[in-house]
Design an enzyme around this catalytic site. Structure first.
Site, mmCIF file in Angstrom:
data_model
loop_
_atom_site.group_PDB
_atom_site.id
_atom_site.type_symbol
_atom_site.label_atom_id
_atom_site.label_comp_id
_atom_site.label_asym_id
_atom_site.label_seq_id
_atom_site.Cartn_x
_atom_site.Cartn_y
_atom_site.Cartn_z
ATOM 1 N N ASP A 112 -21.685 -10.179 3.823
ATOM 2 C CA ASP A 112 -20.599 -10.849 3.112
ATOM 3 C C ASP A 112 -21.034 -12.018 2.230
ATOM 4 O O ASP A 112 -20.206 -12.807 1.789
ATOM 5 C CB ASP A 112 -19.535 -11.338 4.103
ATOM 6 C CG ASP A 112 -20.087 -12.270 5.167
ATOM 7 O OD1 ASP A 112 -21.273 -12.639 5.087
ATOM 8 O OD2 ASP A 112 -19.329 -12.636 6.095
ATOM 9 N N ASP A 157 -29.449 -11.357 0.382
ATOM 10 C CA ASP A 157 -28.413 -12.094 -0.352
ATOM 11 C C ASP A 157 -29.061 -13.052 -1.343
ATOM 12 O O ASP A 157 -28.635 -13.152 -2.500
ATOM 13 C CB ASP A 157 -27.534 -12.900 0.617
ATOM 14 C CG ASP A 157 -26.677 -12.022 1.504
ATOM 15 O OD1 ASP A 157 -26.061 -11.080 0.987
ATOM 16 O OD2 ASP A 157 -26.625 -12.282 2.715
ATOM 17 N N ILE A 167 -29.893 -14.831 8.419
ATOM 18 C CA ILE A 167 -29.120 -15.968 8.921
ATOM 19 C C ILE A 167 -29.497 -16.257 10.370
ATOM 20 O O ILE A 167 -29.610 -15.339 11.195
ATOM 21 C CB ILE A 167 -27.610 -15.701 8.801
ATOM 22 C CG1 ILE A 167 -27.211 -15.573 7.330
ATOM 23 C CG2 ILE A 167 -26.805 -16.816 9.454
ATOM 24 C CD1 ILE A 167 -25.740 -15.370 7.103
ATOM 25 N N GLY A 212 -29.714 -12.092 5.196
ATOM 26 C CA GLY A 212 -29.437 -13.179 4.266
ATOM 27 C C GLY A 212 -30.518 -13.363 3.225
ATOM 28 O O GLY A 212 -30.254 -13.894 2.143
ATOM 29 N N GLU A 272 -27.370 -6.314 8.269
ATOM 30 C CA GLU A 272 -26.092 -6.712 8.880
ATOM 31 C C GLU A 272 -25.420 -5.591 9.656
ATOM 32 O O GLU A 272 -24.780 -5.840 10.689
ATOM 33 C CB GLU A 272 -25.142 -7.237 7.795
ATOM 34 C CG GLU A 272 -25.460 -8.629 7.285
ATOM 35 C CD GLU A 272 -26.501 -8.648 6.184
ATOM 36 O OE1 GLU A 272 -26.724 -9.711 5.588
ATOM 37 O OE2 GLU A 272 -27.109 -7.578 5.919
#
Length: 273
Positions: free
Chosen positions: A154, A126, A68, A123, A146
Site C-alpha cells: 500500500d 516501494d 518495513i 518497502g 507483502e
C-alpha cells in the site's frame, strides 16, 4: 542534519552529487517509524540545497532494504480502544502518512538515482519504484513480499511498478511474492543496468550522476517534472503541459549558455538553482 536512520554525504562539500544512505544496517535497513519521519525531511533539505543537483540513494551494510520493520508494522495494525469506524479512519491516516514519505521522492525536484545491492524487499520496492533511475549489482534480489505477510502492498508498488515493468509482470510479482534476481530485474525493465559488484555499482552510478550534474539544472528538473506529469496525461495533455512549462523555463540563461559553450567548444557553466 543528523538522522537516526539516514546518512547524508557530499564529497567534496560543494559537490553537485549528494549521497543519501539508508543507515540501519543491523536491521538490513528495515524502514521503521523514524525513517518515515526523517526521509521526507532529508529529501526536502537536499531539494532546497542549491549545491545539490543529483541525489544517489543507496543502503549501508550488506543489503539495500529488507522492507518495513515488523515492530513498526505491528504498532500501526495493533489493537485500539477506538470504535471500528474511528480505528479505520486512524489507520487510513497512518497509511497516508507512510505513503507521503515515499512520494517525497517524486516531489523532490532533483533526480533521485538508486543503487541497489543485496535484498530489496517489500518497502524497498516501494522506494525504488518511486526513484527516477534504478541500477543494481549482480547480488541484488527483489521481492514484492507483502502478499506473504497477509497484506496488500500500500505504499506505491502496485501503482508505480506496472508503469515500469508492465502490468503483466507486476501482477505476477505482486501475487507470487517470488524472488527476482538482478539479471531478471534488468530483463523486465526494473533496473537499467546490472553491475558485477557493489564497488562497480557505486562507481558506475557516480559516473552517471556526474554526467547528469554537468547538464543544465533547469533542463534536468524540467525533464523530471514533465515526465512525471505526463505519466497520467494523454499525449495531447502532456504536449500542452510541456509547452506551458517551456514557455516559462526557456527564459533562463541555461539555453544561451549551452549554445555558446557548444560554439566555443568548452564545457558549459550553469548557475545554481
Amino acid at each position: 542534519m543528523n538522522f537516526k536512520t539516514l546518512k547524508i554525504t557530499q564529497k567534496p562539500p560543494n559537490s553537485p552529487i549528494c549521497h543519501l544512505n539508508l543507515n540501519n544496517p543491523t536491521l538490513k535497513n528495515a524502514l521503521n517509524s523514524d525513517f518515515f519521519i526523517e526521509f521526507p525531511k532529508a529529501l526536502t533539505s537536499l531539494d532546497q540545497n542549491p549545491n545539490v543537483r543529483i541525489i544517489i540513494l543507496s543502503g549501508n551494510g550488506d543489503h539495500f532494504c529488507s522492507g518495513i520493520d515488523i515492530k513498526t508494522l505491528s504498532s500501526i495494525t495493533g489493537t485500539t480502544s477506538l470504535d471500528r469506524g474511528r480505528a479505520g479512519e486512524l489507520l487510513r491516516r497512518q497509511i497516508k502518512g507512510l505513503q507521503s514519505a515515499i512520494t517525497a521522492i517524486e516531489q523532490c525536484r532533483k533526480p533521485v538515482v538508486v543503487a541497489i545491492h543485496g535484498a530489496c524487499i517489500g518497502g524497498g520496492i516501494d522506494l525504488v519504484s518511486a526513484c527516477d533511475m534504478r541500477y543494481c549489482s549482480e547480488d541484488a534480489f527483489f521481492s514484492v513480499k507483502e502478499v506473504d505477510l497477509g497484506l496488500t502492498a500500500d505504499l506505491g508498488t502496485l501503482q508505480r511498478l506496472p508503469r515500469i515493468v508492465g502490468y503483466g509482470n507486476a501482477v505476477e510479482l505482486a501475487l507470487t511474492g517470488r524472488r527476482v534476481s538482478g539479471g531478471e530485474a534488468k530483463e523486465i525493465g526494473l533496473v537499467s543496468r546490472v553491475f558485477k559488484s557493489k564497488k562497480e555499482l557505486n562507481d558506475g552510478v557516480r559516473a552517471i550522476a556526474e554526467g547528469m550534474a554537468a547538464k543544465s539544472p533547469m533542463a534536468i528538473i524540467g525533464t523530471k517534472e514533465v515526465l512525471l506529469r505526463s505519466r497520467d496525461m494523454s499525449v495531447d495533455q502532456g504536449l500542452d503541459y510541456v509547452a506551458t512549462w517551456n514557455s516559462s523555463m526557456l527564459l533562463s540563461d541555461d539555453l544561451t549558455e549551452s549554445i555558446m559553450a557548444q560554439m566555443q567548444k568548452r564545457k558549459p557553466v550553469f548557475a545554481k538553482l
